[in-house]
Design a protein around this motif. Structure first.
Motif, PDB file in Angstrom:
ATOM      1  N   VAL A   1       0.864  -1.170   0.000  1.00 24.82           N
ATOM      2  CA  VAL A   1       0.000   0.000   0.000  1.00 24.82           C
ATOM      3  C   VAL A   1       0.903   1.224   0.000  1.00 24.82           C
ATOM      4  O   VAL A   1       1.521   1.545   1.006  1.00 24.82           O
TER       5      VAL A   1
ATOM      6  N   ASP B   1       0.351   4.301   0.020  1.00 23.02           N
ATOM      7  CA  ASP B   1      -0.018   5.355   0.970  1.00 23.02           C
ATOM      8  C   ASP B   1       0.645   5.121   2.326  1.00 23.02           C
ATOM      9  O   ASP B   1       0.898   6.057   3.076  1.00 23.02           O
ATOM     10  N   ALA B   2       0.903   3.832   2.651  1.00 22.40           N
ATOM     11  CA  ALA B   2       1.541   3.522   3.931  1.00 22.40           C
ATOM     12  C   ALA B   2       3.055   3.585   3.796  1.00 22.40           C
ATOM     13  O   ALA B   2       3.755   4.066   4.671  1.00 22.40           O
TER      14      ALA B   2
ATOM     15  N   ARG C   1      -0.650  -1.473  11.142  1.00 19.59           N
ATOM     16  CA  ARG C   1      -1.365  -0.201  11.049  1.00 19.59           C
ATOM     17  C   ARG C   1      -2.600  -0.378  10.178  1.00 19.59           C
ATOM     18  O   ARG C   1      -2.661  -1.291   9.359  1.00 19.59           O
TER      19      ARG C   1
ATOM     20  N   LEU D   1      -5.336   1.883   7.657  1.00 23.10           N
ATOM     21  CA  LEU D   1      -5.659   3.175   7.083  1.00 23.10           C
ATOM     22  C   LEU D   1      -6.870   3.109   6.173  1.00 23.10           C
ATOM     23  O   LEU D   1      -7.163   2.074   5.583  1.00 23.10           O
TER      24      LEU D   1
ATOM     25  N   VAL E   1      -8.706   4.720   2.851  1.00 20.10           N
ATOM     26  CA  VAL E   1      -8.289   5.380   1.613  1.00 20.10           C
ATOM     27  C   VAL E   1      -9.520   5.772   0.806  1.00 20.10           C
ATOM     28  O   VAL E   1     -10.420   4.959   0.582  1.00 20.10           O
TER      29      VAL E   1
ATOM     30  N   SER F   1      -5.598   9.467   2.092  1.00 21.08           N
ATOM     31  CA  SER F   1      -5.692   8.408   3.088  1.00 21.08           C
ATOM     32  C   SER F   1      -5.591   9.009   4.474  1.00 21.08           C
ATOM     33  O   SER F   1      -5.078  10.109   4.651  1.00 21.08           O
TER      34      SER F   1
ATOM     35  N   TYR G   1      -7.383  -0.572   4.647  1.00 22.26           N
ATOM     36  CA  TYR G   1      -6.288  -1.539   4.510  1.00 22.26           C
ATOM     37  C   TYR G   1      -5.608  -1.737   5.853  1.00 22.26           C
ATOM     38  O   TYR G   1      -5.398  -0.771   6.580  1.00 22.26           O
TER      39      TYR G   1
ATOM     40  N   VAL H   1      -1.969  -2.821   7.158  1.00 21.19           N
ATOM     41  CA  VAL H   1      -0.633  -3.005   6.594  1.00 21.19           C
ATOM     42  C   VAL H   1       0.354  -3.318   7.710  1.00 21.19           C
ATOM     43  O   VAL H   1       0.125  -2.994   8.877  1.00 21.19           O
TER      44      VAL H   1
END
Lengths: 287, 331
Positions: free
Chosen positions: A217, A219-220, B80, B82, B84, B95, B128, B130
């Motif tokens: 991802v 964005d992460a 974590r 998040l 989006v 996000s 998500y 992650v």
């Protein structure tokens, strides 16, 4: 080659796809004959009177300058015009997603520019999508969106780099991956450093970025600053009093936070690694 | 099914919207009530309160991870979550990180800002989880399997495609292009942002019929008319979407990200049954651009449109209603 219509409207307006269709004559697509402008004025929906942004004169003057400056190399106009169209026509993304605005700009204000820029040598014809196609294909909206997606806050430098490569705006602009600002900036950095150059390489890389995006991802991995509505609104408000956009130096975009440099670096390294192992047509893997 | 080069969680994240409020242009906030979102439909409608001057919306979110996310022997660390938000029409991707409600809890929550200037119609919202796997940061461990839809205009939280129906006198409309179609009872425009049906008010009585809400034959006639219009719309929209397809360098079509994509996803299973929608799209595109098979496909496209328009139901009710009227007039 056609010139501008006899009657160019003073104000931008909205021209629906259905209404636009009747003006896309074979004569226009061949660059031989342009409408007078009078009939088109009857079928448009006006935009608010009290907004200086909808004046057509600044845009008309920009495209005239572009046709003059890039007379010998028409594609070169993209990198020059994209930041300047963006800084002249200060739009929200909501406004820019309305295809009717771009239809009007292309058909009523500057059909001669569309023909000048997109008349194909091979077919002796302009593809209709350049007048009223999807936003990443239409003559003017593709430039506006390229500027919007590749600018780094107020800095249009990366836009010049991105639009200087036809393959990039042709193949990457329609892909979702550049909606993530750090990804767009990382692509520009790879291009600037000469790590990727050809259309095939860009295509191979973007396929690899998409494929890897199913498991990582971005964005992460490479966080971005949150969007701030106020900075953009201020910039749009300034359009009411802004002077004509600079011709010889790059204009300034909205005063938004640039992409965190750390995020761009992380992604540049990650993409470099992806690219070295990505299958690219025509590239030998062992050399 | 996708194959991942590392261990993941087998089950998806459950994402819920827990609150919605609008920030208006005068700086005040208007908390919207629960009619603004539907967990069943997984949709948020920011137009419910009728404000046209809102600047941003704050959406409260709660995500529940499947069991195993915190297992001591998990293959990931640094977990974590998040949320989006993406919008294919305006190329927006933002996000926001969610935070764990309490230590050891599987529930994470947070707030997402939706800016009015950033959207024309609908955005899509997903979550998500992650973690770092084998030294690679940001690995996706699991995600939502169905996104929420955030509609910035609609006043009703529904997923399905909304049509815009407008009434206009074709002969006197300010939309001058309609004048050429003065003798048509209705027209479909698929070039607008959402497909639009223009109903021609010059046709005597058509507005009265469409607005009728009684229970007699008249309302059944109305439903039949609406089903006919809807069939026209679905057919036109399908053709419009297929005609506008963008093509990858290898010749394969790209799934559109706006409402055209929604239409295709909904209709393709009826047009090319039994295959995945991506494959169905490739086959339809091949038929249209290739040498043969486009004509043969029309029956299936029509079938898909008729089903969506509930035409069978409308015809059935109309016939029953007529039978009843006939019976009553005989006795």
């Amino acid at each position: 080659m056609i010139t501008q219509p006899h009657h160019v409207p003073e104000r931008l307006a909205l021209l629906s796809g259905s209404a636009a269709d009747t003006f896309l004559t074979e004569g226009l697509l061949r660059g031989e004959e342009v409408h007078s402008g009078i009939d088109m004025a009857k079928v448009v929906e006006p935009l608010p009177e009290d907004d200086a942004r909808w004046s057509t004169e600044p845009i008309r003057s920009l495209v005239d300058d572009a046709m003059f400056a890039f007379d010998t190399e028409h594609t070169g106009a993209d990198a020059w015009l994209a930041p300047r169209i963006h800084a002249t026509l200060r739009l929200t993304r909501r406004e820019a997603a309305d295809r009717r605005l771009w239809n009007h700009l292309a058909l009523a204000v500057a059909p001669d520019y569309v023909v000048w820029r997109h008349l194909s040598e091979a077919s002796r014809r302009v593809a209709p999508e350049r007048f009223h196609g999807p936003t990443d294909r239409q003559c003017f909206s593709r430039l506006w969106w390229a500027a919007e997606l590749f600018r780094n806050g107020p800095d249009y430098g990366p836009v010049e780099v991105a639009c200087g490569n036809q393959d990039l705006i042709h193949t990457v602009l329609r892909k979702d991956l550049i909606d993530h600002r750090p990804t767009a900036q990382a692509l520009v950095r790879l291009l600037k450093d000469g790590k990727v150059t050809t259309g095939r390489e860009l295509n191979g890389l973007s396929v690899a970025i998409n494929a890897a995006g199913a498991t990582v991802v971005y964005d992460a991995l490479a966080p971005d600053e949150p969007r701030d509505a106020a900075d953009l609104r201020d910039w749009i408000e300034e359009a009411q009093t802004a002077p004509p956009v600079a011709r010889h130096v790059l204009p300034q975009g909205p005063d938004e936070e640039p992409v965190p440099d750390e995020s761009v670096s992380v992604l540049t390294d990650y993409f470099t690694e992806l690219f070295e192992t990505a299958p690219v047509r025509g590239r030998r893997t062992e050399d | 099914m996708k194959i991942y080069p590392y261990k993941r969680l087998g089950r998806p994240i459950t994402l819920r919207v827990t609150s919605v409020s609008l920030k208006l242009s005068d700086g005040t906030r208007d908390p919207l009530d629960t009619s603004a979102y539907s967990t069943q439909e997984q949709a948020v409608a920011l137009g419910v309160a009728g404000h046209s001057d809102w600047v941003s919306a704050t959406i409260g979110l709660s995500a529940t991870l499947p069991p195993g996310a915190d297992a001591p022997d998990a293959a990931w660390s640094d977990l974590r979550v998040l949320a989006v938000l993406t919008d294919g029409e305006t190329n927006v991707r933002t996000s926001t990180p969610l935070t764990r409600d309490a230590e050891g809890s599987r529930d994470w929550s947070g707030h997402l800002e939706v800016l009015r200037d950033d959207h024309l119609g609908r955005a899509s919202l997903s979550a998500y989880a992650v973690g770092t796997v084998d030294g690679v940061r940001g690995r996706s461990i699991t995600e939502t399997d169905r996104s929420w839809i955030v509609d910035t205009v609609s006043d009703e939280p529904v997923r399905g495609l909304r049509l815009d129906v407008r009434k206009a006198s074709f002969n006197k409309s300010s939309r001058e292009w309609l004048r050429a179609y003065g003798d048509a009872p209705w027209l479909v425009d698929t070039t607008a942002r959402v497909p639009t049906v223009f109903v021609n008010t010059d046709i005597d009585g058509i507005v009265g019929l469409l607005d009728s809400n009684g229970s007699g034959v008249e309302s059944k006639a109305r439903d039949l008319l609406v089903a006919q219009m809807a069939t026209d719309v679905w057919t036109a929209v399908f053709h419009g979407a297929i005609g506008d397809l963008e093509v990858e360098p290898d010749g394969g079509p790209v799934f559109p990200t706006d409402w055209q994509g929604e239409v295709l996803r909904e209709m393709l299973p009826d047009v090319v049954p039994g295959v995945h929608v991506e494959e169905a799209l490739r086959r339809v595109h091949r038929r249209r651009t290739g040498e043969a098979g486009w004509g043969e496909l029309q029956t299936r496209i029509h079938y898909a449109a008729v089903r969506r328009a509930d035409a069978a139901k409308a015809v059935g009710f109309m016939i029953r209603s007529l039978e009843r009227t006939n019976r009553e007039s005989e006795t």
